[in-house]
Design an enzyme around this catalytic site. Structure first.
Site, mmCIF file in Angstrom:
data_model
loop_
_atom_site.group_PDB
_atom_site.id
_atom_site.type_symbol
_atom_site.label_atom_id
_atom_site.label_comp_id
_atom_site.label_asym_id
_atom_site.label_seq_id
_atom_site.Cartn_x
_atom_site.Cartn_y
_atom_site.Cartn_z
ATOM 1 C CD GLU A 94 -2.901 -1.206 2.274
ATOM 2 O OE1 GLU A 94 -4.051 -1.576 2.056
ATOM 3 O OE2 GLU A 94 -2.481 -0.925 3.406
ATOM 4 C CB CYS A 107 2.714 7.613 3.167
ATOM 5 S SG CYS A 107 3.257 6.490 4.451
ATOM 6 C CB CYS A 114 7.296 -4.430 8.980
ATOM 7 S SG CYS A 114 8.593 -3.527 9.861
ATOM 8 C CB CYS A 118 6.307 -1.676 16.530
ATOM 9 S SG CYS A 118 7.995 -1.265 16.025
ATOM 10 C CB CYS A 121 2.909 -1.296 14.004
ATOM 11 S SG CYS A 121 2.962 -1.018 12.217
ATOM 12 C CB SER A 218 9.753 4.931 15.239
ATOM 13 O OG SER A 218 9.148 5.342 14.042
ATOM 14 C CG HIS A 220 7.305 4.613 19.380
ATOM 15 N ND1 HIS A 220 6.695 5.609 18.674
ATOM 16 C CD2 HIS A 220 7.691 3.683 18.467
ATOM 17 C CE1 HIS A 220 6.702 5.301 17.383
ATOM 18 N NE2 HIS A 220 7.308 4.155 17.226
ATOM 19 C CG ASN A 294 -3.964 6.220 13.724
ATOM 20 O OD1 ASN A 294 -4.772 7.116 13.952
ATOM 21 N ND2 ASN A 294 -2.822 6.440 13.102
ATOM 22 C CB CYS A 337 0.609 6.181 11.529
ATOM 23 S SG CYS A 337 1.003 7.781 10.904
HETATM 24 N N1 SAH Z 1 9.436 1.195 10.252
HETATM 25 C C1 SAH Z 1 9.572 2.615 10.168
HETATM 26 C C2 SAH Z 1 8.611 3.190 9.191
HETATM 27 C C3 SAH Z 1 7.148 3.100 9.593
HETATM 28 S S1 SAH Z 1 6.673 4.709 9.872
HETATM 29 C C4 SAH Z 1 9.430 3.218 11.550
HETATM 30 O O1 SAH Z 1 9.073 2.494 12.477
HETATM 31 O O2 SAH Z 1 9.736 4.387 11.740
HETATM 32 C C5 SAH Z 1 5.162 4.593 10.555
HETATM 33 C C6 SAH Z 1 5.062 5.397 11.838
HETATM 34 O O3 SAH Z 1 3.761 5.132 12.347
HETATM 35 C C7 SAH Z 1 6.056 4.923 12.876
HETATM 36 O O4 SAH Z 1 6.472 5.958 13.710
HETATM 37 C C8 SAH Z 1 5.200 3.947 13.633
HETATM 38 O O5 SAH Z 1 5.710 3.697 14.899
HETATM 39 C C9 SAH Z 1 3.879 4.641 13.640
HETATM 40 N N2 SAH Z 1 2.768 3.732 13.936
HETATM 41 C C10 SAH Z 1 2.744 2.395 13.791
HETATM 42 N N3 SAH Z 1 1.560 1.903 14.213
HETATM 43 C C11 SAH Z 1 0.820 2.941 14.620
HETATM 44 C C12 SAH Z 1 -0.492 3.084 15.140
HETATM 45 N N4 SAH Z 1 -1.289 2.027 15.313
HETATM 46 N N5 SAH Z 1 -0.927 4.320 15.443
HETATM 47 C C13 SAH Z 1 -0.139 5.402 15.244
HETATM 48 N N6 SAH Z 1 1.093 5.326 14.743
HETATM 49 C C14 SAH Z 1 1.587 4.120 14.446
#
Ligand code: SAH
Length: 368
Positions: A94, A107, A114, A118, A121, A218, A220, A294, A337
């Site tokens: 996507e 994006c 992946c 995480c 995610c 990222s 967190h 999200n 995201c």
């Molecule tokens: N793998 C890379 C690229 C993904 S970027 C990374 O981790 O940075 C996508 C961003 O959205 C990252 O910061 C990720 O942590 C965040 N993300 C993932 N799941 C999410 C969710 N359920 N709600 C909000 N942000 C989320």
């Protein structure tokens, strides 16, 4: 033995020049070919009318040119659009178009699935299916430019779709070189943001790249105990090491490293965590991008209240950090995201779980 035809979509210009030369063609023709593919959006060699007939025939017979196929396109009420794309081997990915952020942003994915897993995610639940090629990464941009009629328009690219870009380092950087080529799209690196969960060896390599995108980390959580629960990779590369690498990272003037921070109710959203984060980032030229979770079925966390989000942001800005709260875009079409997930033909256990946990009736078998 079958000869493998090089895929034009995968070649940066020096590689195309070399491939042309090997076939008795002039190197400078690569510029014209780049212009056709990347600035005019023409992928059929027969239509590349300023090339000799013989070169067009060579391109047709001795090269291929693959472009991700647009399967579906969904538009959110907020204007965000999600594109489901099918690759040559049938795998699907996507890509998302986000209008007015304030500029136009694409994006883009770097992997099918992946490996980082995480905890919050959905893409992470798929596991890694495979890396994308440079041609597939840059190809997403070609497809979106075409589909959105944005050939003459400016746009930004965020490598924040499916996948961890530094886990697919070489193809990702080659894609950026292809997109940056002055005879093609000429996309400047300052319009690209690479987001990573903190794969340190990749980050060290990136620090020496001639073509340097903006960097987003990222993060967190400010401590290893909380981050370790959210980001499995933290057990290998901890918070302190990541911050030290960021402090060393060569930044162009007026540039800052973005720290993404997904806010999870009761997990990492306390005033104490905000103060720890501010202290942690005090030595880095940073900006913090807070991303309220999200939520999704199968994700065992909740989004904090608006008051908690505001309170967290306020503490950071009182500590003189530059803070923004990411507006969630395209949630109604699951383009936000962490919501990009595609059911492949071969499902990993994580995919099956994610699909099973989905509560809504699914709008087809190909996507969430
Ligand atoms: N793998 C890379 C690229 C993904 S970027 C990374 O981790 O940075 C996508 C961003 O959205 C990252 O910061 C990720 O942590 C965040 N993300 C993932 N799941 C999410 C969710 N359920 N709600 C909000 N942000 C989320």
């Amino acid at each position: 033995m079958t000869s493998i035809r090089p895929d034009l979509a995968n070649l940066d210009r020096p590689a195309l020049e070399a491939a042309l030369e090997e076939r008795g063609q002039q190197r400078f023709r690569a510029r014209q070919i780049f212009r056709w593919i990347y600035s005019r959006g023409v992928t059929d060699p027969a239509a590349m009318t300023d090339l000799s007939r013989q070169l067009r025939e060579t391109l047709r017979a001795e090269f291929s040119l693959t472009t991700p196929e647009l399967v579906t396109r969904e538009r959110s009420v907020d204007g965000t659009e999600k594109f489901l794309l099918r690759l040559a081997d049938g795998q699907q990915i996507e890509a998302v178009f986000i209008p007015d952020t304030p500029s136009m942003t694409f994006c883009i994915s770097t992997q099918v699935g992946c490996a980082m897993a995480c905890a919050f995610c959905l893409t992470g639940k798929m596991g890694l299916v495979r890396n994308l090629t440079a041609g597939e990464i840059a190809g997403q941009v070609r497809v979106l430019v075409d589909a959105l009629g944005m050939r003459a328009k400016r746009f930004n690219i965020v490598l924040m779709g499916m996948g961890e870009p530094l886990h697919n380092y070489d193809e990702t950087m080659r894609a950026l070189r292809i997109l940056n080529d002055e005879h093609g799209m000429a996309l400047p690196p300052r319009r690209v943001t690479l987001s990573t969960v903190g794969l340190l060896p990749g980050l060290e390599r990136l620090a020496h790249e001639p073509l340097m995108p903006n960097l987003a980390i990222s993060l967190h959580a400010p401590t290893d105990d909380v981050r370790g629960e959210l980001v499995p990779l933290n057990k290998k590369y901890g918070v302190k090491e990541i911050i030290e690498a960021c402090e060393r990272f060569p930044l162009a003037r007026r540039r800052r490293i973005t720290f993404e921070y997904v806010l999870l109710a009761g997990v990492n959203d306390s005033p104490g965590a905000a103060r720890q984060l501010a202290k942690l980032l005090s030595g880095v030229k940073s900006k913090v991008n807070l991303i309220p979770l999200n939520a999704a079925p199968g994700i065992p966390f909740e989004r904090p209240s608006d008051a908690a989000i505001d309170g967290f942001a306020r503490i950071l800005s009182e500590q003189h950090l530059v803070v923004s709260v990411r507006k969630s875009r395209g949630r109604d079409i699951r383009a936000a995201c962490g919501q990009l997930i595609v059911d492949g033909q071969r499902r990993s256990p994580g995919q099956t779980l994610a699909a099973a946990l989905r509560l809504e009736p699914s709008a087809g078998n190909a996507r969430l």
